[in-house]
Design a protein around this motif. Structure first.
Motif, mmCIF file in Angstrom:
data_model
loop_
_atom_site.group_PDB
_atom_site.id
_atom_site.type_symbol
_atom_site.label_atom_id
_atom_site.label_comp_id
_atom_site.label_asym_id
_atom_site.label_seq_id
_atom_site.Cartn_x
_atom_site.Cartn_y
_atom_site.Cartn_z
ATOM 1 N N SER A 1 -5.115 2.203 -3.555
ATOM 2 C CA SER A 1 -4.605 3.556 -3.392
ATOM 3 C C SER A 1 -5.312 4.520 -4.336
ATOM 4 N N TRP B 1 1.058 4.030 -3.194
ATOM 5 C CA TRP B 1 0.575 5.390 -2.969
ATOM 6 C C TRP B 1 1.229 6.367 -3.936
ATOM 7 N N PHE C 1 1.300 7.397 8.108
ATOM 8 C CA PHE C 1 0.787 7.267 6.748
ATOM 9 C C PHE C 1 -0.726 7.409 6.753
ATOM 10 N N TYR C 2 -1.353 6.804 7.756
ATOM 11 C CA TYR C 2 -2.804 6.858 7.852
ATOM 12 C C TYR C 2 -3.281 8.292 8.052
ATOM 13 N N ALA D 1 -1.179 10.771 4.933
ATOM 14 C CA ALA D 1 -1.560 10.354 3.579
ATOM 15 C C ALA D 1 -0.798 11.135 2.504
ATOM 16 N N CYS E 1 -7.127 2.029 1.831
ATOM 17 C CA CYS E 1 -5.717 1.695 1.637
ATOM 18 C C CYS E 1 -4.914 1.971 2.908
ATOM 19 N N ARG E 2 -5.093 3.159 3.443
ATOM 20 C CA ARG E 2 -4.294 3.524 4.614
ATOM 21 C C ARG E 2 -4.740 2.766 5.853
ATOM 22 N N ARG E 3 -6.048 2.566 5.957
ATOM 23 C CA ARG E 3 -6.568 1.838 7.135
ATOM 24 C C ARG E 3 -6.015 0.433 7.161
ATOM 25 N N SER F 1 4.391 7.810 2.916
ATOM 26 C CA SER F 1 4.285 6.524 2.236
ATOM 27 C C SER F 1 5.676 5.977 1.925
ATOM 28 N N ASN G 1 0.827 -1.214 0.000
ATOM 29 C CA ASN G 1 0.000 0.000 0.000
ATOM 30 C C ASN G 1 0.857 1.259 0.000
ATOM 31 N N ALA G 2 1.964 1.199 0.730
ATOM 32 C CA ALA G 2 2.846 2.370 0.726
ATOM 33 C C ALA G 2 3.471 2.575 -0.649
#
Lengths: 440, 121
Positions: A330, A315, A383-384, A387, A337-339, A392, A311-312
């Motif tokens: 993303s 991003w 990141f969460y 964002a 995505c972040r969750r 990321s 996910n990172a």
């Protein structure tokens, strides 16, 4: 230019009278090659107005078409050409490698077409010849099989093997690693085979061998088969059938589920995480011959790790994914995505704590691993919350060193086999069963 | 190219066709992407009350978060088209690879026959 260099080298090794002939031929080639180069450049710039990255790889894949083409025509002339050109070429003709023969044939053929050809239509000139260069082949195949990723996969499988509560057996370990590596190469090659036009459209992947036309799709498939079949056979026959089945299943999951799903739904990320989780399970089953809780725990750790990692990474690639048509969290569900990334960072802490409960490691493991797990969770939280690109990237780079370190700590905290046998636990019994399974 | 067997011709045609169809799809797709991106940026900037270019003449851009909305829209809009292209591409790919296999086999047999003839001579 490279090809000319090759011919010139050949020429230098010739005896004088032949050398003259070859040099003459080589200079013909030089002219033609440069001419073709010029045309290629023209083709690229014309298309640049409409396409951006597409242009260059497109012309390359046009180029690749000719590889087959040139090979096919004038085959009758080849025989004569072989005898007339040079001693070096003749010694080549005695070599067994088909590739080299093909190379030499096309060298001969190209000379033919150059000398005899004359005015070809514009259409033909765009079908430029592509050479399968033998010295490039290892590099090309390495890129085709994503050798670095394969190495990582093999190391996670080795970690799974090492964590298994059985005495270490070197041959089994090597066979399992080799089999896993081959299976991974096969899966990656097929993945690239399927994704040629999509890869060519994205910055990150446009230099892949199939996109650039360095090899033909047929070769990619043959390479995949020649890696996958021995790899799975090695795992099934040399290690145990369960590992072989897992390997085959993983290849199937990656090529037939993950790859098409990438373009259809965001569920691909979860499937991909399973694909990443299976190698350590394979390592464990290779060692013990059975699927126990410890294997699933290791798989679970890898599974959870995939999410912050991927996910990172995705991003920063949102534009490319959007244009390329990939359904990634993303792009379509950034919040999710972040969750999910944060959720799985925290899950890693939980899984590390479960490890001693399942007798995979001692209780020192959750304690020692807590700092790194907390750190990645902290980055996941950043990141969460933020964002943005920098958080990321931080999370992604952290995930790169977090996993090896976690596996290393896990290995050092591994519960010793002797200790367990002394305790007379059930695991000792299953260990003997595992030994039996291994004996043919 | 002369002296092309029927099989080889089919291969070449299949490749040319795949190439042409790929080119068509992606040219149109990328053009649409770029166009819609420009329109999106323009409309968003307008909503914010800014011009396309600021005082120094630099092109004004939106940050990643704002662009994310556009990317999401673009992706969901072309879903059916993408699926269709996917199906077509897979068909092309398999057909081309299969033809390549056939051609390679034919050539290998020819080469073996030639070799046998040479040895006999």
């Amino acid at each position: 230019g490279l090809f000319v260099g090759r011919l010139r080298n050949t020429g230098a090794r010739q005896i004088p009278c032949r050398f003259v002939h070859l040099y003459h031929v080589a200079s013909y080639r030089l002219i033609t090659f440069q001419y073709f180069n010029f045309l290629k450049r023209m083709y690229v710039t014309q298309c640049n107005k409409d396409l951006r990255q597409r242009a260059k790889p497109k012309s390359d894949s046009v180029v690749s078409a000719f590889h087959e083409l040139q090979q096919l025509d004038q085959e009758k002339k080849v025989v004569h050409k072989i005898s007339s050109v040079s001693p070096v070429h003749q010694s080549w003709s005695e070599m067994s490698s088909r590739n080299e023969l093909r190379e030499m044939k096309s060298a001969a053929e190209t000379e033919d077409s150059v000398i005899a050809g004359g005015a070809e239509s514009k259409e033909d000139r765009q079908w430029k010849e592509m050479k399968l260069r033998l010295d490039d082949l290892p590099g090309i195949l390495a890129r085709l099989s994503k050798i670095k990723l394969t190495a990582l996969v093999v190391s996670t499988a080795s970690a799974g093997f090492a964590m298994a509560p059985v005495p270490f057996e070197l041959t089994c370990f090597l066979l399992a690693s080799l089999g896993t590596g081959l299976a991974s190469c096969a899966a990656n090659s097929i993945n690239q085979f399927f994704e040629v036009p999509f890869d060519s459209n994205m910055n990150r992947t446009k230099n892949r061998p199939l996109v650039r036309g360095q090899i033909s799709p047929l070769l990619a498939v043959c390479f995949a088969a020649s890696c996958g079949i021995p790899g799975i056979a090695l795992l099934t026959l040399g290690v145990n059938p369960l590992t072989g089945a897992l390997g085959a299943f993983n290849i199937f999951l990656y090529t037939c589920c993950y790859t098409p799903l990438k373009r259809m739904s965001i569920a691909n990320t979860w499937v991909g995480a399973v694909v990443g989780a299976i190698p350590p399970i394979m390592g464990w089953t290779a060692a013990t011959g059975s699927l126990d809780a410890g294997a699933l725990l290791l798989g679970g750790i890898l599974y959870s790790w995939q999410f912050p990692h991927f996910n990172a990474l995705s991003w920063g690639l949102r534009e490319d994914y959007s244009r390329g048509g990939y359904c990634m969290m993303s792009v379509t569900h950034p919040g999710l995505c972040r969750r999910v990334a944060l959720r799985h960072c925290l899950a890693l802490i939980g899984l590390s704590t479960v490890a001693p409960v399942l007798n995979v490691t001692t209780w020192t493991f959750p304690i020692i691993s807590l700092p790194i797990n907390l750190y990645i969770s902290y980055l996941g939280f950043r990141f969460y919350r933020d964002a943005d690109r920098s958080s990321s990237r931080k999370l992604f780079f952290c995930s790169l060193w977090h996993l090896p370190m976690l596996l290393l700590v896990m290995f050092t905290c591994k519960k010793s086999v002797l200790e367990k046998e002394d305790k007379g636990e059930l695991r000792g019994g299953s260990h003997e069963m595992a030994m039996e399974i291994r004996l043919p | 190219p002369p002296e092309e067997s029927a099989l080889e011709r089919r291969l070449r045609e299949a490749r040319q066709e795949a190439q042409a169809s790929n080119q068509r799809f992606w040219a149109r797709h990328n053009r649409a992407f770029r166009q819609e991106k420009e329109e999106f940026i323009y409309s968003r900037l307008k909503a914010k009350g800014l011009e396309m270019r600021d005082e120094s003449g630099q092109k004004a851009t939106l940050n990643a978060e704002e662009m994310a909305d556009f990317y999401k829209d673009f992706l969901s809009k072309n879903f059916k088209k993408r699926l269709q292209y996917n199906r077509d591409w897979y068909k092309h790919n398999f057909r081309i690879t299969f033809l390549m296999g056939q051609v390679a086999l034919v050539r290998a047999l020819r080469w073996l026959r030639r070799r046998k003839k040479n040895v006999e001579q």
